[in-house]
Motif scaffolding. Structure first.
Motif, PDB file in Angstrom:
ATOM      1  N   TYR A  48       3.926   7.292  -2.655  1.00 44.39           N
ATOM      2  CA  TYR A  48       3.893   5.973  -2.032  1.00 44.39           C
ATOM      3  C   TYR A  48       2.707   5.133  -2.502  1.00 44.39           C
ATOM      4  CZ  TYR A  48       7.381   7.704   1.228  1.00 44.39           C
ATOM      5  OH  TYR A  48       8.521   8.214   1.780  1.00 44.39           O
ATOM      6  N   PHE A  49       2.162   5.406  -3.663  1.00 41.41           N
ATOM      7  CA  PHE A  49       1.017   4.636  -4.146  1.00 41.41           C
ATOM      8  C   PHE A  49       1.054   4.533  -5.659  1.00 41.41           C
ATOM      9  CE2 PHE A  49      -0.504   8.896  -4.834  1.00 41.41           C
ATOM     10  CZ  PHE A  49      -1.376   8.798  -5.910  1.00 41.41           C
ATOM     11  N   THR A  50       0.323   3.540  -6.147  1.00 42.31           N
ATOM     12  CA  THR A  50       0.085   3.386  -7.580  1.00 42.31           C
ATOM     13  C   THR A  50      -1.412   3.234  -7.772  1.00 42.31           C
ATOM     14  OG1 THR A  50       0.348   0.988  -7.457  1.00 42.31           O
ATOM     15  CG2 THR A  50       2.301   2.261  -8.053  1.00 42.31           C
ATOM     16  N   GLY A  51      -1.888   3.578  -8.930  1.00 43.37           N
ATOM     17  CA  GLY A  51      -3.310   3.488  -9.209  1.00 43.37           C
ATOM     18  C   GLY A  51      -3.820   2.057  -9.136  1.00 43.37           C
ATOM     19  N   GLY A  52      -5.032   1.907  -8.625  1.00 41.27           N
ATOM     20  CA  GLY A  52      -5.676   0.600  -8.557  1.00 41.27           C
ATOM     21  C   GLY A  52      -5.422  -0.174  -7.288  1.00 41.27           C
ATOM     22  N   GLU A  53      -4.501   0.278  -6.447  1.00 44.89           N
ATOM     23  CA  GLU A  53      -4.225  -0.495  -5.239  1.00 44.89           C
ATOM     24  C   GLU A  53      -5.209  -0.162  -4.121  1.00 44.89           C
ATOM     25  OE1 GLU A  53      -0.535   0.309  -2.987  1.00 44.89           O
ATOM     26  OE2 GLU A  53      -0.390   2.146  -4.135  1.00 44.89           O
ATOM     27  N   TYR A  54      -5.315  -1.065  -3.165  1.00 46.81           N
ATOM     28  CA  TYR A  54      -6.200  -0.898  -2.020  1.00 46.81           C
ATOM     29  C   TYR A  54      -5.402  -0.269  -0.886  1.00 46.81           C
ATOM     30  CZ  TYR A  54      -9.743  -1.941   1.469  1.00 46.81           C
ATOM     31  OH  TYR A  54     -10.714  -1.827   2.437  1.00 46.81           O
ATOM     32  N   VAL A  55      -5.960   0.755  -0.256  1.00 46.98           N
ATOM     33  CA  VAL A  55      -5.288   1.406   0.866  1.00 46.98           C
ATOM     34  C   VAL A  55      -6.205   1.423   2.085  1.00 46.98           C
ATOM     35  CG1 VAL A  55      -3.817   2.880  -0.562  1.00 46.98           C
ATOM     36  CG2 VAL A  55      -6.062   3.714   0.146  1.00 46.98           C
ATOM     37  N   HIS A  56      -5.601   1.595   3.225  1.00 55.15           N
ATOM     38  CA  HIS A  56      -6.332   1.698   4.487  1.00 55.15           C
ATOM     39  C   HIS A  56      -6.309   3.140   4.976  1.00 55.15           C
ATOM     40  CE1 HIS A  56      -6.643  -2.645   4.883  1.00 55.15           C
ATOM     41  NE2 HIS A  56      -5.392  -2.695   4.464  1.00 55.15           N
ATOM     42  N   ARG A  57      -7.293   3.493   5.743  1.00 53.57           N
ATOM     43  CA  ARG A  57      -7.365   4.836   6.312  1.00 53.57           C
ATOM     44  C   ARG A  57      -6.064   5.127   7.065  1.00 53.57           C
ATOM     45  NH1 ARG A  57     -11.097   6.995  11.198  1.00 53.57           N
ATOM     46  NH2 ARG A  57     -10.684   9.195  10.808  1.00 53.57           N
ATOM     47  N   GLY A  58      -5.477   6.282   6.771  1.00 51.39           N
ATOM     48  CA  GLY A  58      -4.241   6.699   7.430  1.00 51.39           C
ATOM     49  C   GLY A  58      -2.968   6.328   6.691  1.00 51.39           C
ATOM     50  N   ASP A  59      -3.052   5.514   5.629  1.00 47.30           N
ATOM     51  CA  ASP A  59      -1.850   5.182   4.856  1.00 47.30           C
ATOM     52  C   ASP A  59      -1.285   6.440   4.210  1.00 47.30           C
ATOM     53  OD1 ASP A  59      -2.129   2.503   5.451  1.00 47.30           O
ATOM     54  OD2 ASP A  59      -2.733   1.903   3.426  1.00 47.30           O
ATOM     55  N   VAL A  60       0.035   6.571   4.227  1.00 46.21           N
ATOM     56  CA  VAL A  60       0.702   7.712   3.601  1.00 46.21           C
ATOM     57  C   VAL A  60       0.728   7.492   2.094  1.00 46.21           C
ATOM     58  CG1 VAL A  60       2.871   8.992   3.377  1.00 46.21           C
ATOM     59  CG2 VAL A  60       2.102   8.214   5.632  1.00 46.21           C
ATOM     60  N   LEU A  61       0.237   8.462   1.359  1.00 51.44           N
ATOM     61  CA  LEU A  61       0.214   8.384  -0.101  1.00 51.44           C
ATOM     62  C   LEU A  61       1.302   9.241  -0.730  1.00 51.44           C
ATOM     63  CD1 LEU A  61      -3.652   8.627  -0.622  1.00 51.44           C
ATOM     64  CD2 LEU A  61      -2.246   6.581  -0.359  1.00 51.44           C
ATOM     65  N   VAL A  62       1.533  10.433  -0.143  1.00 50.55           N
ATOM     66  CA  VAL A  62       2.499  11.385  -0.695  1.00 50.55           C
ATOM     67  C   VAL A  62       3.256  12.036   0.457  1.00 50.55           C
ATOM     68  CG1 VAL A  62       2.780  13.509  -2.056  1.00 50.55           C
ATOM     69  CG2 VAL A  62       0.969  11.888  -2.658  1.00 50.55           C
ATOM     70  N   SER A  68       5.244  17.382   5.452  1.00 48.60           N
ATOM     71  CA  SER A  68       3.822  17.075   5.621  1.00 48.60           C
ATOM     72  C   SER A  68       3.475  15.942   4.654  1.00 48.60           C
ATOM     73  CB  SER A  68       2.943  18.311   5.406  1.00 48.60           C
ATOM     74  OG  SER A  68       3.110  18.811   4.109  1.00 48.60           O
ATOM     75  N   PHE A  69       2.283  15.381   4.840  1.00 47.92           N
ATOM     76  CA  PHE A  69       1.897  14.189   4.096  1.00 47.92           C
ATOM     77  C   PHE A  69       0.476  14.309   3.581  1.00 47.92           C
ATOM     78  CE2 PHE A  69       4.883  13.035   7.403  1.00 47.92           C
ATOM     79  CZ  PHE A  69       5.833  12.285   6.716  1.00 47.92           C
ATOM     80  N   VAL A  70       0.186  13.559   2.519  1.00 49.92           N
ATOM     81  CA  VAL A  70      -1.180  13.344   2.062  1.00 49.92           C
ATOM     82  C   VAL A  70      -1.492  11.908   2.463  1.00 49.92           C
ATOM     83  CG1 VAL A  70      -2.735  13.172   0.082  1.00 49.92           C
ATOM     84  CG2 VAL A  70      -0.927  14.921   0.115  1.00 49.92           C
ATOM     85  N   ILE A  71      -2.569  11.725   3.237  1.00 50.24           N
ATOM     86  CA  ILE A  71      -2.908  10.392   3.716  1.00 50.24           C
ATOM     87  C   ILE A  71      -4.279   9.960   3.197  1.00 50.24           C
ATOM     88  CG2 ILE A  71      -1.490  10.600   5.801  1.00 50.24           C
ATOM     89  CD1 ILE A  71      -4.111  11.076   7.338  1.00 50.24           C
ATOM     90  N   ALA A  72      -4.516   8.665   3.217  1.00 52.70           N
ATOM     91  CA  ALA A  72      -5.802   8.119   2.778  1.00 52.70           C
ATOM     92  C   ALA A  72      -6.858   8.446   3.835  1.00 52.70           C
ATOM     93  CB  ALA A  72      -5.702   6.620   2.579  1.00 52.70           C
ATOM     94  N   PRO A  73      -7.967   9.066   3.437  1.00 55.46           N
ATOM     95  CA  PRO A  73      -9.002   9.436   4.407  1.00 55.46           C
ATOM     96  C   PRO A  73      -9.861   8.260   4.868  1.00 55.46           C
ATOM     97  CG  PRO A  73      -9.670  10.088   2.207  1.00 55.46           C
ATOM     98  CD  PRO A  73      -8.283   9.540   2.092  1.00 55.46           C
ATOM     99  N   ARG A  74      -9.855   7.154   4.099  1.00 56.83           N
ATOM    100  CA  ARG A  74     -10.634   5.963   4.457  1.00 56.83           C
ATOM    101  C   ARG A  74     -10.100   4.783   3.659  1.00 56.83           C
ATOM    102  NH1 ARG A  74     -14.015   8.836   1.087  1.00 56.83           N
ATOM    103  NH2 ARG A  74     -14.534   7.800  -0.862  1.00 56.83           N
ATOM    104  N   ASP A  75     -10.569   3.597   3.976  1.00 54.80           N
ATOM    105  CA  ASP A  75     -10.218   2.402   3.218  1.00 54.80           C
ATOM    106  C   ASP A  75     -10.859   2.487   1.837  1.00 54.80           C
ATOM    107  OD1 ASP A  75      -9.193   1.643   5.647  1.00 54.80           O
ATOM    108  OD2 ASP A  75     -10.465  -0.118   5.887  1.00 54.80           O
ATOM    109  N   GLY A  76     -10.166   2.000   0.821  1.00 54.07           N
ATOM    110  CA  GLY A  76     -10.739   1.970  -0.516  1.00 54.07           C
ATOM    111  C   GLY A  76      -9.690   1.740  -1.582  1.00 54.07           C
ATOM    112  N   PHE A  77     -10.157   1.673  -2.812  1.00 53.23           N
ATOM    113  CA  PHE A  77      -9.286   1.488  -3.964  1.00 53.23           C
ATOM    114  C   PHE A  77      -8.962   2.848  -4.559  1.00 53.23           C
ATOM    115  CE2 PHE A  77     -11.390  -2.539  -3.539  1.00 53.23           C
ATOM    116  CZ  PHE A  77     -10.394  -3.458  -3.818  1.00 53.23           C
ATOM    117  N   LEU A  78      -7.703   3.032  -4.929  1.00 53.88           N
ATOM    118  CA  LEU A  78      -7.268   4.293  -5.516  1.00 53.88           C
ATOM    119  C   LEU A  78      -7.400   4.262  -7.027  1.00 53.88           C
ATOM    120  CD1 LEU A  78      -4.031   4.978  -3.443  1.00 53.88           C
ATOM    121  CD2 LEU A  78      -6.336   5.881  -3.065  1.00 53.88           C
ATOM    122  N   GLY A  79      -7.676   5.418  -7.593  1.00 55.38           N
ATOM    123  CA  GLY A  79      -7.713   5.571  -9.039  1.00 55.38           C
ATOM    124  C   GLY A  79      -6.326   5.884  -9.562  1.00 55.38           C
ATOM    125  N   ALA A  80      -6.268   6.416 -10.757  1.00 61.98           N
ATOM    126  CA  ALA A  80      -4.996   6.748 -11.397  1.00 61.98           C
ATOM    127  C   ALA A  80      -4.276   7.858 -10.628  1.00 61.98           C
ATOM    128  CB  ALA A  80      -5.244   7.195 -12.833  1.00 61.98           C
TER     129      ALA A  80
END
Length: 188
Positions: A48-62, A68-80
């Protein structure tokens, strides 16, 4: 940098260079990155993500096949993206990286042999060659190891890894702005 040096260096220019004095180019970043680990096990069902985008804490990434899910641990920009659909993850599998900072910055090294005309606290304009009319304001941060960091405001329309051009008002334009500010309004 003089306009002749800009042309010789092959630095991308923009339609706004008449009002700006180009000083350098640098890479867009978000102040370092830390690995984002899966912290769970399972096979990847959907990303559920692409590199370089901004995510918020709790957003589902995988999403994994075992619900089960992999979620964003905090707000920030994702790498590749470091994983693919169908891949099996362990708790220590790196999925991507996440920035330490919530805003973007441009890191640049002033050209050697030329005096740096930027100082911490200066206001500058930043754009990328692919979108030269999308200009945002930035502030020169403190220098570290001869590199300057241009701090950008929230919502800057750039992506991590893009090469950005950094310029500031020319002396003539600053004088014109000062002259306008000092001109009487007729209301005194």
């Amino acid at each position: 940098m003089t306009p002749a040096l800009v042309a010789a260096a092959g630095v991308p220019t923009s339609p706004i260079t008449d009002s700006l004095l180009l000083t350098s180019t640098g890479l867009v970043s978000a102040g370092g990155a830390e690995p984002l680990l899966a912290r769970t096990r399972g096979r990847i069902k959907r990303l559920y993500f692409t590199g370089g985008e901004y995510v918020h804490r709790g957003d589902v990434l995988v999403k994994l096949t075992n619900y089960s899910f992999v979620i964003a641990p905090r707000d920030g920009f994702l790498g590749a993206n470091l994983v693919t659909t169908g891949q099996y993850l362990t708790a220590s599998t790196p999925v991507t990286t996440i920035s330490r900072r919530r805003t973007l910055a441009v890191t640049l090294l002033p050209p050697t042999g030329y005096p740096c005309i930027l100082r911490p606290g200066d206001s500058v304009r930043v754009w990328v060659a692919a979108r030269p009319t999308r200009v945002v304001a930035g502030v020169v941060g403190p220098a570290a190891d001869s590199a300057l960091e241009i701090l950008l405001g929230p919502g800057a329309p750039f992506r991590i890894g893009e090469r950005a051009c950094v310029g500031r008002h020319s002396v003539r334009q600053l004088a014109a702005i000062g002259a306008v500010a000092a001109r009487p309004t007729g209301r005194e």
